[in-house]
Write a protein that holds these residues in place. Sequence first.
Motif, mmCIF file in Angstrom:
data_model
loop_
_atom_site.group_PDB
_atom_site.id
_atom_site.type_symbol
_atom_site.label_atom_id
_atom_site.label_comp_id
_atom_site.label_asym_id
_atom_site.label_seq_id
_atom_site.Cartn_x
_atom_site.Cartn_y
_atom_site.Cartn_z
ATOM 1 N N ASP A 254 0.923 -1.172 0.080
ATOM 2 C CA ASP A 254 -0.037 -0.025 0.321
ATOM 3 C C ASP A 254 0.886 1.146 -0.142
ATOM 4 O O ASP A 254 1.699 1.409 0.906
ATOM 5 N N VAL A 255 0.780 1.994 -1.033
ATOM 6 C CA VAL A 255 1.915 3.038 -1.245
ATOM 7 C C VAL A 255 1.667 4.234 -0.146
ATOM 8 O O VAL A 255 2.344 5.090 -0.342
ATOM 9 N N THR A 256 0.348 4.016 0.511
ATOM 10 C CA THR A 256 0.159 5.094 1.576
ATOM 11 C C THR A 256 1.045 4.865 2.930
ATOM 12 O O THR A 256 0.946 5.646 3.705
ATOM 13 N N ASP A 257 1.535 3.684 2.925
ATOM 14 C CA ASP A 257 2.471 3.345 3.948
ATOM 15 C C ASP A 257 3.963 3.586 3.752
ATOM 16 O O ASP A 257 4.528 2.888 2.842
ATOM 17 N N PRO A 258 4.640 4.467 4.092
ATOM 18 C CA PRO A 258 5.903 4.676 4.012
ATOM 19 C C PRO A 258 6.859 3.626 4.162
ATOM 20 O O PRO A 258 7.952 3.349 3.594
ATOM 21 N N ALA A 259 6.650 3.106 5.402
ATOM 22 C CA ALA A 259 7.487 1.940 5.668
ATOM 23 C C ALA A 259 7.293 0.714 4.912
ATOM 24 O O ALA A 259 8.600 0.137 4.422
ATOM 25 N N ALA A 260 6.423 0.464 4.371
ATOM 26 C CA ALA A 260 6.139 -0.695 3.429
ATOM 27 C C ALA A 260 6.836 -0.255 2.213
ATOM 28 O O ALA A 260 7.501 -1.184 1.283
ATOM 29 N N CYS A 261 6.673 1.024 1.729
ATOM 30 C CA CYS A 261 7.346 1.332 0.353
ATOM 31 C C CYS A 261 8.899 1.292 0.650
ATOM 32 O O CYS A 261 9.569 0.904 -0.365
ATOM 33 N N ARG A 262 9.524 1.585 1.699
ATOM 34 C CA ARG A 262 10.957 1.481 2.024
ATOM 35 C C ARG A 262 11.373 0.093 1.731
ATOM 36 O O ARG A 262 12.272 -0.377 1.342
ATOM 37 N N ALA A 263 10.481 -0.824 2.536
ATOM 38 C CA ALA A 263 10.985 -2.105 2.728
ATOM 39 C C ALA A 263 10.951 -2.932 1.085
ATOM 40 O O ALA A 263 11.529 -3.665 0.726
ATOM 41 N N ALA A 264 9.818 -2.539 0.250
ATOM 42 C CA ALA A 264 9.808 -2.855 -1.041
ATOM 43 C C ALA A 264 10.770 -2.307 -1.945
ATOM 44 O O ALA A 264 11.525 -3.181 -2.764
ATOM 45 N N VAL B 167 13.159 9.018 -12.423
ATOM 46 C CA VAL B 167 11.634 8.662 -11.736
ATOM 47 C C VAL B 167 10.524 9.434 -12.723
ATOM 48 O O VAL B 167 10.878 10.435 -13.258
ATOM 49 N N LEU B 168 9.779 8.526 -13.103
ATOM 50 C CA LEU B 168 8.608 8.688 -13.893
ATOM 51 C C LEU B 168 7.259 8.478 -13.281
ATOM 52 O O LEU B 168 6.875 7.553 -12.639
ATOM 53 N N ASN B 169 6.606 9.520 -13.275
ATOM 54 C CA ASN B 169 5.484 9.869 -12.377
ATOM 55 C C ASN B 169 4.128 9.784 -13.316
ATOM 56 O O ASN B 169 4.455 10.277 -14.412
ATOM 57 N N MET B 170 3.206 9.308 -13.005
ATOM 58 C CA MET B 170 1.859 9.613 -13.866
ATOM 59 C C MET B 170 1.107 10.611 -13.521
ATOM 60 O O MET B 170 0.403 10.794 -12.296
ATOM 61 N N MET C 173 7.079 6.581 -2.425
ATOM 62 C CA MET C 173 7.982 5.706 -3.228
ATOM 63 C C MET C 173 9.134 6.286 -3.594
ATOM 64 O O MET C 173 10.152 5.598 -3.589
ATOM 65 N N SER C 174 9.030 7.649 -3.936
ATOM 66 C CA SER C 174 10.351 8.329 -4.419
ATOM 67 C C SER C 174 11.368 8.291 -3.438
ATOM 68 O O SER C 174 12.496 8.283 -3.627
ATOM 69 N N LEU C 175 11.006 8.893 -2.231
ATOM 70 C CA LEU C 175 11.918 8.838 -1.106
ATOM 71 C C LEU C 175 12.394 7.469 -0.853
ATOM 72 O O LEU C 175 13.575 7.472 -0.548
ATOM 73 N N ALA C 176 11.351 6.471 -0.705
ATOM 74 C CA ALA C 176 12.046 4.972 -0.420
ATOM 75 C C ALA C 176 13.199 4.606 -1.555
ATOM 76 O O ALA C 176 14.153 3.867 -1.247
ATOM 77 N N CYS C 177 13.052 4.924 -2.740
ATOM 78 C CA CYS C 177 13.701 4.651 -3.704
ATOM 79 C C CYS C 177 15.221 5.289 -4.009
ATOM 80 O O CYS C 177 16.141 5.164 -4.751
ATOM 81 N N LEU C 178 15.151 6.727 -3.268
ATOM 82 C CA LEU C 178 16.333 7.550 -3.632
ATOM 83 C C LEU C 178 17.675 6.977 -3.310
ATOM 84 O O LEU C 178 18.427 7.145 -4.156
#
Length: 252
Positions: A55-65, A129-132, A113-118
């Motif tokens: 769930d991209v609304t969860d920053p911790a889950a984004c970092r883990a992914a 980074v490509l955004n919709m 997601m952008s911060l998690a992937c940085l």
Amino acid sequence: MNRILITGAASGIGLATAQRFHARGWRVGLVDVNDNALRSVHAELGADTWFQAVDVTDPAACRAAADAFAARAGGLDVLFNSAGLLHMGPVEEVSLLNHHRTLDINVKGVLHMSLACLPHLKRSTRPRVLNMSSASALYGVPDLAVYSASKFAVRGLTEALNLEWRRHGIVVQDLMPPFVNTPMVTGQRYRAAVVDRMGVKLNADDVARAAEQALDSGKVHTPVGLPFRVTVLLEKLAPRWVTRELMRRLSR
């Protein structure tokens, strides 16, 4: 080998993009909130793809992914923020919960997601980074008010990060398609007048192809489809009231 992580990868534009880049030999990471659909896509594309329900609304889950995919693929070159939500209808008739959810996914999800992937993108030799974003970020669209606002936010975030993150060598871009024949549009219970006036002339693969072209260019914004590219050009040349009048006529 290039490595791309795609959110919203279980359907629509995210799925079409995953299929396209996988066919080109990229290492593809699939992220979506729908675990069952995600598993079906993974089974279709093969064991060389990576997937995780997030769930991209969860920053911790984004970092883990982001960390898990980078570890599996040996790094990360491109993040495609494709996950999105749309609720059509007069703004007062759409629930506040749905408005909040739209902003959480369409705006906060991109930021998370952008911060998690940085950290991983900073180690890539050609990071993107490509955004919709959307054609709805050109002028506010009636009956899509909060969705439109969310895409204005994505457009602004894209422009700002493209300038900020150049110090890391990261190019930040967005795609701006009008209505696309995906479940997010066709599955709406309320159909905004502007949809019928403009028509739904693009499919998900058209946008996936535009994603491929955007990554081969340095353009910050990529309008998708000839009619909308012409509209963008006119908006730059004509007074703002012309765009407002066009939107008023399209939404009647």
